[in-house]
Design an enzyme around this catalytic site. Structure first.
Site, PDB file in Angstrom:
ATOM      1  N   LYS A   1       5.612   6.948   4.072  1.00 20.79           N
ATOM      2  CA  LYS A   1       5.666   5.847   5.042  1.00 20.79           C
ATOM      3  C   LYS A   1       7.039   5.780   5.718  1.00 20.79           C
ATOM      4  O   LYS A   1       7.146   5.442   6.900  1.00 20.79           O
ATOM      5  CB  LYS A   1       5.344   4.524   4.347  1.00 20.79           C
ATOM      6  CG  LYS A   1       3.897   4.372   3.913  1.00 20.79           C
ATOM      7  CD  LYS A   1       2.935   4.340   5.090  1.00 20.79           C
ATOM      8  CE  LYS A   1       3.041   3.041   5.876  1.00 20.79           C
ATOM      9  NZ  LYS A   1       2.040   2.996   6.971  1.00 20.79           N
TER      10      LYS A   1
ATOM     11  N   LYS B   1       7.702  -0.477   0.337  1.00 22.92           N
ATOM     12  CA  LYS B   1       7.862   0.713  -0.512  1.00 22.92           C
ATOM     13  C   LYS B   1       8.494   1.873   0.243  1.00 22.92           C
ATOM     14  O   LYS B   1       8.808   2.911  -0.351  1.00 22.92           O
ATOM     15  CB  LYS B   1       6.515   1.108  -1.100  1.00 22.92           C
ATOM     16  CG  LYS B   1       5.984   0.071  -2.085  1.00 22.92           C
ATOM     17  CD  LYS B   1       4.579   0.361  -2.534  1.00 22.92           C
ATOM     18  CE  LYS B   1       4.099  -0.712  -3.516  1.00 22.92           C
ATOM     19  NZ  LYS B   1       4.075  -2.058  -2.935  1.00 22.92           N
TER      20      LYS B   1
ATOM     21  N   ILE C   1       2.260  -0.512  11.085  1.00 22.95           N
ATOM     22  CA  ILE C   1       2.237  -1.371   9.902  1.00 22.95           C
ATOM     23  C   ILE C   1       2.869  -0.581   8.760  1.00 22.95           C
ATOM     24  O   ILE C   1       2.291   0.392   8.273  1.00 22.95           O
ATOM     25  CB  ILE C   1       0.800  -1.776   9.507  1.00 22.95           C
ATOM     26  CG1 ILE C   1       0.011  -2.225  10.736  1.00 22.95           C
ATOM     27  CG2 ILE C   1       0.835  -2.852   8.428  1.00 22.95           C
ATOM     28  CD1 ILE C   1       0.619  -3.351  11.503  1.00 22.95           C
ATOM     29  N   SER C   2       4.060  -0.999   8.331  1.00 22.57           N
ATOM     30  CA  SER C   2       4.769  -0.285   7.279  1.00 22.57           C
ATOM     31  C   SER C   2       4.835  -1.146   6.018  1.00 22.57           C
ATOM     32  O   SER C   2       4.151  -2.168   5.920  1.00 22.57           O
ATOM     33  CB  SER C   2       6.173   0.109   7.741  1.00 22.57           C
ATOM     34  OG  SER C   2       6.748   1.039   6.838  1.00 22.57           O
TER      35      SER C   2
ATOM     36  N   SER D   1     -11.089  10.017  11.513  1.00 15.31           N
ATOM     37  CA  SER D   1      -9.828  10.055  10.787  1.00 15.31           C
ATOM     38  C   SER D   1      -8.682  10.306  11.749  1.00 15.31           C
ATOM     39  O   SER D   1      -8.820  11.078  12.716  1.00 15.31           O
ATOM     40  CB  SER D   1      -9.872  11.159   9.726  1.00 15.31           C
ATOM     41  OG  SER D   1      -8.583  11.390   9.185  1.00 15.31           O
TER      42      SER D   1
ATOM     43  N   SER E   1      -5.815  -7.890  -1.568  1.00 17.16           N
ATOM     44  CA  SER E   1      -6.157  -6.725  -0.766  1.00 17.16           C
ATOM     45  C   SER E   1      -6.838  -5.697  -1.655  1.00 17.16           C
ATOM     46  O   SER E   1      -6.701  -5.707  -2.877  1.00 17.16           O
ATOM     47  CB  SER E   1      -4.910  -6.123  -0.121  1.00 17.16           C
ATOM     48  OG  SER E   1      -4.013  -5.649  -1.111  1.00 17.16           O
TER      49      SER E   1
ATOM     50  N   VAL F   1       0.077  -7.747  -0.317  1.00 16.22           N
ATOM     51  CA  VAL F   1      -0.754  -8.862   0.126  1.00 16.22           C
ATOM     52  C   VAL F   1      -1.748  -9.188  -0.981  1.00 16.22           C
ATOM     53  O   VAL F   1      -2.300  -8.300  -1.627  1.00 16.22           O
ATOM     54  CB  VAL F   1      -1.492  -8.546   1.446  1.00 16.22           C
ATOM     55  CG1 VAL F   1      -0.527  -8.535   2.605  1.00 16.22           C
ATOM     56  CG2 VAL F   1      -2.237  -7.227   1.354  1.00 16.22           C
TER      57      VAL F   1
END
Length: 670
Positions: free
Chosen positions: A449, A437, A433-434, A369, A479, A476
């Site tokens: 984010k 939202k 990768i944002s 993680s 997904s 996407v």
């Protein structure tokens, strides 16, 4: 004729039909050698009659006396020679009921050989070359009759094999080209399928026939659907452009008929699929978008021979990035993922691809993680990482809204651990990768984010050695956890399909497209915390997308207040933190880049690394205490307009207990 007479006549016709069908099925069930013998006997009888006509014609044309015995022996001899030659040349090898129009070629081969032998024999025997004036026309008659009776037999046998109650689907093939013909021939051998017709956009083909059925204009499909005479439309358009396929699929999506498609040329050439590997229409094919055309040289120069780390590499976007990266021949690809099954799946897929392509790429799957700072730093210490694609995040809005502390910790602290390790080890490039939202967020996921974006920008402003780049895009298709897989599951269960609001809109793009553009944007970015956002096209109404998926499954939408229809659409209201419409920018103006699908947003951050450290120290205290109210307070302090948006959106538990939040947000946005 009276009613009784009509019934008797209909009964006699049905009885005759049944007897013929029974006889045909008896022939179908005969052993292989028996059907071969039966075919040869029919050919022998046909050839004997034709030869007898030839002998009679020769006698009349030459006005000569032919021994009566010759009228019997010559036809038998001619027929026998022809059957023996046909047997030798392989005419009887194909199974009769599976034969089609190409059976003409074995017939031509056999009859030409037999014709030449007989012509030479008659010429030498009779000493009269004029006999060939009779042999020639009779040869044409022979070819026609031998081919004709076979086609009639094939039709009868296939009709007998296909009982009316055995028909499971009635099909129209869209595309009357070579691909459509191949699929039509395959379907004609399936006793459960009835090919109704072909449709094609080419007007010159309308009214003609293919595989024994007519070719019509595409509007024929709507008429068949209205009369409930159609179960399936198969798209046989392998070479058609993406935009044209999408336009056809969207037209068919207005009709309640199941739609499937043959593979595209790319799928056949690259993926090894066969023409008859019919599949369902993917959600991606509903998007009317041109394919992505990346700058391959730029991307290859960015990745070839490098060590690349992808966090969250087993997720939908992360795994797509892995597939795109490995195609550009990096020296090493490190996949970091906390889900064991997701890591196993992508690692196995990529290893199979590497074995097939013989690419010398070292694949390193690592479980863990991003919240474990020690594990993250150990990865950077053990592997000299050149490029990082940070895709690890919790992205499901309602789940993060119900688990705000865990979600925010993962999205903020996890991002910080990876970015900090990349900064201290002087990694060449870090790509975050944002999401859309993160723009004026109304939910914890988006706000977390956005905080992740801001801390990455802080690293970018103060890191001369590492290029920090952010790429922001929307939803996407297909997904994990997204709307389309859920809709498919609900449709398969018989409904209802649940949608939050009739007017909710989202930007959508395909997973491979998003991955390619992320890598492209990362290669274009010089660093400094640049924000790139991807061209998502026009927003799509989620309700319209659901209706199309229902129709493409061959079902009808059950409208409110009506009993007719198959699948009901239920509107359940916006979930906590959801917007009606998503955005891709904050307030800054976007500028073009060298790629038409990628735009640059010069987003000032204003945070230093020292401020980031102080903020994260407070966040860790909140996380350790599982303090929801404290978390929301911190998010509102750092995220522009979060409070204003939050107050107008559904709230998470605990938000209503923060009466002082609005003033904090107003102070920050001034």
């Amino acid at each position: 004729m009276g009613l009784t007479d009509k019934k008797n006549s209909a009964g006699e016709t049905a009885s005759l039909r049944d007897r013929l069908r029974h006889s045909a099925r008896t022939i179908i069930d005969l052993p292989r050698n028996a059907t071969l013998l039966l075919t040869a006997i029919v050919d022998f009888l046909v050839l004997s009659v034709i030869a007898a006509i030839g002998v009679l014609a020769y006698g009349l044309s030459c006005a000569c006396q032919i021994p009566s015995l010759s009228y019997y022996l010559l036809p038998v001899g001619v027929a026998g020679v022809t059957v023996l030659v046909s047997l030798a040349t392989g005419l009887y090898r194909p199974i009769l009921r599976y034969s089609d129009t190409i059976i003409i070629f074995p017939i031509l081969n056999s009859t030409i050989c037999a014709g030449l032998i007989l012509s030479l024999g008659f010429t030498l025997w009779l000493g009269n070359p004029w006999v060939n004036l009779i042999v020639g026309p009779l040869w044409l008659v022979t070819v026609g009759i031998m081919h004709g009776w076979r086609l009639i037999a094939v039709t009868i046998l296939n009709t007998a094999e296909r009982q009316p109650h055995d028909i499971e689907r009635r099909v129209v093939i869209y595309g009357a080209g070579r691909a459509g013909a191949g699929i039509g021939e395959a379907m004609s051998q399936d006793g459960r399928t009835e090919l109704r017709c072909f449709v094609d956009d080419d007007r010159n083909l309308h009214g003609r026939t293919l595989c024994g059925v007519k070719i019509h204009a595409p509007d024929r499909i709507a008429a068949l659907v209205q009369r409930a005479e159609l179960d399936l439309v198969v798209l046989a358009l392998p070479a058609t452009s993406v935009l044209r396929r999408a336009a056809i699929i969207n037209q068919l999506a207005e009709l309640p008929v199941r739609v499937e498609t043959a593979p595209t040329l790319e799928e056949m050439l690259v993926g090894g699929q066969a023409l008859t590997d019919i599949r369902g229409v993917s959600a991606e094919e509903l998007l009317s978008r041109d394919p992505v055309t990346p700058d391959l040289q730029l991307v290859t120069d960015e990745l070839r021979g490098k060590t690349v780390l992808v966090t969250g590499g087993g997720g939908s976007i992360g795994s797509a990035i892995c597939r795109a990266v490995i195609a550009h021949q990096p020296a090493k690809l490190i996949i970091f993922e906390q889900s064991e099954f997701a890591l196993y799946s992508i690692e196995r897929e990529l290893r199979e691809w590497l074995m097939a392509s013989s690419q010398p790429v070292q694949l390193v799957p690592l479980l863990g993680s991003t919240l474990d700072k020690g594990v993250v730093e150990r990865i950077f210490d053990e592997h000299v990482v050149d490029i990082v694609y940070h895709a690890a995040a919790y992205k499901h809005v309602p789940l993060v809204e119900m688990n705000p502390v865990v979600g925010a910790a993962n999205n903020i602290l996890g991002t910080y651990h990876v970015a900090s390790a990349a900064h201290s080890r002087k990694v060449g490039k870090f790509v975050l990768i944002s999401t859309d939202k993160a723009v004026r967020p109304t939910n914890v996921m988006g706000a977390s984010k956005r905080v992740g974006e801001r801390l990455v920008q802080a690293f970018g402003h103060e890191s001369p050695d590492t290029g920090f780049v952010l790429v922001r895009f929307g939803n996407v298709l297909d997904s994990a956890g997204s709307a389309v897989p859920l809709f498919r599951e609900q449709i398969a269960r018989g409904g209802p399909v649940t949608i939050t609001d009739p007017d909710v809109e989202r930007y959508f793009m395909t997973i491979p497209e998003a991955a390619e553009l992320v890598i492209q944007a990362g290669a274009m970015g010089a660093g400094g915390g640049e924000i790139f956002h991807l061209d998502m096209g026009e927003p799509v109404k989620v309700a319209d997308l659901a209706r199309k998926l229902i129709h493409l499954s061959g079902l009808r939408v059950r409208e409110p207040g009506h009993r007719s229809g198959d699948i009901e659409i239920k509107f359940v209201g916006l979930r906590p933190g959801e917007k009606l419409v998503e955005e891709l920018l904050v307030d800054e103006e976007s500028g073009p880049t060298a790629h038409p699908r990628i735009f640059r947003a010069a987003a000032p951050n204003g945070m230093s690394l020292a401020e980031v450290e102080r903020y994260l120290a407070r966040l860790r205290v909140v996380v350790d205490a599982n303090d929801v109210q404290g978390l929301l307070q911190l998010l509102c302090e750092l995220v522009e307009s979060y409070t204003e948006q939050r107050l107008s959106a559904p709230m998470v538990a605990g938000m209503e207990d923060l009466p002082h939040v609005a003033s904090v947000d107003q102070a920050n946005t001034g």
